[in-house]
Design a protein around this motif. Structure first.
Motif, PDB file in Angstrom:
ATOM      1  N   THR A   1      40.198  36.873  37.235  1.00  0.00           N
ATOM      2  CA  THR A   1      38.977  37.506  37.725  1.00  0.00           C
ATOM      3  C   THR A   1      37.764  36.838  37.099  1.00  0.00           C
ATOM      4  O   THR A   1      37.709  36.631  35.887  1.00  0.00           O
ATOM      5  CB  THR A   1      38.972  39.007  37.403  1.00  0.00           C
ATOM      6  OG1 THR A   1      40.040  39.644  38.112  1.00  0.00           O
ATOM      7  CG2 THR A   1      37.657  39.652  37.813  1.00  0.00           C
ATOM      8  N   GLN A   2      36.765  36.515  37.924  1.00  0.00           N
ATOM      9  CA  GLN A   2      35.583  35.810  37.440  1.00  0.00           C
ATOM     10  C   GLN A   2      34.647  36.716  36.641  1.00  0.00           C
ATOM     11  O   GLN A   2      34.056  36.290  35.658  1.00  0.00           O
ATOM     12  CB  GLN A   2      34.806  35.222  38.623  1.00  0.00           C
ATOM     13  CG  GLN A   2      35.520  34.091  39.337  1.00  0.00           C
ATOM     14  CD  GLN A   2      34.668  33.536  40.460  1.00  0.00           C
ATOM     15  OE1 GLN A   2      33.739  34.167  40.936  1.00  0.00           O
ATOM     16  NE2 GLN A   2      34.997  32.320  40.887  1.00  0.00           N
TER      17      GLN A   2
ATOM     18  N   PRO B   1      37.655  48.007  42.687  1.00  0.00           N
ATOM     19  CA  PRO B   1      37.735  46.744  41.948  1.00  0.00           C
ATOM     20  C   PRO B   1      38.972  46.740  41.048  1.00  0.00           C
ATOM     21  O   PRO B   1      39.308  47.758  40.425  1.00  0.00           O
ATOM     22  CB  PRO B   1      36.452  46.746  41.094  1.00  0.00           C
ATOM     23  CG  PRO B   1      35.609  47.867  41.622  1.00  0.00           C
ATOM     24  CD  PRO B   1      36.546  48.855  42.234  1.00  0.00           C
TER      25      PRO B   1
ATOM     26  N   ALA C   1      39.313  41.657  43.451  1.00  0.00           N
ATOM     27  CA  ALA C   1      38.888  41.161  42.153  1.00  0.00           C
ATOM     28  C   ALA C   1      37.388  40.884  42.230  1.00  0.00           C
ATOM     29  O   ALA C   1      36.942  40.153  43.120  1.00  0.00           O
ATOM     30  CB  ALA C   1      39.653  39.886  41.806  1.00  0.00           C
TER      31      ALA C   1
ATOM     32  N   LEU D   1      41.008  44.207  38.026  1.00  0.00           N
ATOM     33  CA  LEU D   1      40.849  43.089  37.111  1.00  0.00           C
ATOM     34  C   LEU D   1      42.175  42.352  36.992  1.00  0.00           C
ATOM     35  O   LEU D   1      43.206  42.952  36.680  1.00  0.00           O
ATOM     36  CB  LEU D   1      40.387  43.585  35.746  1.00  0.00           C
ATOM     37  CG  LEU D   1      39.091  44.431  35.777  1.00  0.00           C
ATOM     38  CD1 LEU D   1      38.745  44.918  34.392  1.00  0.00           C
ATOM     39  CD2 LEU D   1      37.943  43.644  36.389  1.00  0.00           C
ATOM     40  N   THR D   2      42.145  41.064  37.274  1.00  0.00           N
ATOM     41  CA  THR D   2      43.330  40.220  37.218  1.00  0.00           C
ATOM     42  C   THR D   2      43.122  39.136  36.158  1.00  0.00           C
ATOM     43  O   THR D   2      42.046  39.021  35.573  1.00  0.00           O
ATOM     44  CB  THR D   2      43.591  39.569  38.582  1.00  0.00           C
ATOM     45  OG1 THR D   2      42.567  38.594  38.825  1.00  0.00           O
ATOM     46  CG2 THR D   2      43.585  40.603  39.700  1.00  0.00           C
TER      47      THR D   2
ATOM     48  N   SER E   1      34.047  40.019  34.425  1.00  0.00           N
ATOM     49  CA  SER E   1      34.732  41.043  33.638  1.00  0.00           C
ATOM     50  C   SER E   1      33.970  42.362  33.634  1.00  0.00           C
ATOM     51  O   SER E   1      34.548  43.416  33.395  1.00  0.00           O
ATOM     52  CB  SER E   1      34.933  40.557  32.195  1.00  0.00           C
ATOM     53  OG  SER E   1      33.685  40.228  31.604  1.00  0.00           O
TER      54      SER E   1
ATOM     55  N   PRO F   1      41.343  37.023  43.178  1.00  0.00           N
ATOM     56  CA  PRO F   1      40.199  36.256  42.671  1.00  0.00           C
ATOM     57  C   PRO F   1      40.183  34.840  43.239  1.00  0.00           C
ATOM     58  O   PRO F   1      41.143  34.401  43.888  1.00  0.00           O
ATOM     59  CB  PRO F   1      40.452  36.238  41.163  1.00  0.00           C
ATOM     60  CG  PRO F   1      41.942  36.260  41.053  1.00  0.00           C
ATOM     61  CD  PRO F   1      42.417  37.138  42.185  1.00  0.00           C
TER      62      PRO F   1
END
Length: 254
Positions: free
Chosen positions: A118-119, A112, A88, A114-115, A121, A203
């Protein structure tokens, strides 16, 4: 393996390399060699392109370095183990650090994902690629890792081959001996000579419960705890990749 010359500057060039070939340098490379390193025409550097091995080369140019003449091969091309680092994204400098360390640890692909927590975007993949090249230049690495475009976690999981080992580093997992767990995976045939390995770090906020459930449902998954303390994601990256390379990767010579 052939010894690495750490005294000579190394330069990645996106051009074919062969004896007596001439390779133009862009302005940034010329500035680096001439103004930062204070090298003039005739000085020797090492050039590599990720395909043709490493070559001794001499700088050309009157006012500033503007090209290289390729002299002889210093090391033949090698190949990275089939190891993908899945993560993440973090913000700015910490992402730069994590990318550089993943390359030093021998990752062949950076993916990469995205969760929910996730910090960052937005992911600057061009900056990631620049960090990949810089790490390779500084550490004697010949192969350039692939930087994949970001994917949502569920999409990434739906696309990956079922036979690849997914090492899912989970701060909520029961703390057990990670080396013993990885040795069991090796005994089952999951090493760098098998179907490939994905190492997943989540993340800073951890995985959502539905994400954890989805990960645990995946075939060929090893849920791994990285000790009794919660690590920051960039620290966890180094710890996880070190463990994997030591037991399943190329630190032991294959």
């Amino acid at each position: 393996m052939p010894s690495i010359n750490f005294r000579a500057p190394r330069l990645f060039v996106d051009a074919p390399l062969a004896q007596d070939a001439r390779v133009p340098l862009d302005r940034e490379q010329g500035n680096y060699l001439g103004n930062v390193l204070r090298l003039a025409a005739g000085a020797e550097v090492l050039a590599f392109n990720g395909r043709d091995g490493e070559w001794q080369a001499a700088i050309e140019g009157r006012k500033r370095p503007d090209g290289l003449v390729i002299l002889q091969q210093a090391r033949p091309q090698d190949a990275l183990a089939d190891l993908t680092y899945v993560f993440a994204p973090l913000k700015h400098a910490r992402l730069d650090y994590m990318v550089q360390k993943a390359i030093e640890m021998g990752a062949a692909t950076l993916q990469p994902v995205l969760t929910r927590f996730t910090q960052a975007s937005r992911v600057n993949t061009e900056r990631m690629r620049a960090n990949v090249v810089e790490a390779a230049e500084q550490c004697g690495i010949l192969s350039i890792a692939t930087v994949a475009e970001p994917l949502a976690l569920d999409r990434y999981l739906s696309q990956r081959p079922a036979g690849r080992l997914l090492i899912f580093c989970d701060e909520a997992a029961e703390v057990q001996d990670p080396i013993q767990s990885l040795q069991k995976a090796r005994a089952a045939g999951h090493d760098q000579g098998g179907s490939g390995i994905d190492v997943l770090i989540g993340p800073e906020g951890g995985f959502a419960e539905e994400e954890r459930a989805l990960l645990l449902w995946q075939p060929t998954t090893l849920r791994l705890a990285l000790g009794p303390r919660i690590m920051r994601a960039d620290t966890a990256a180094v710890a996880a990749l070190a463990l994997v390379q030591a037991v399943l990767g190329d630190w032991g010579g294959g």
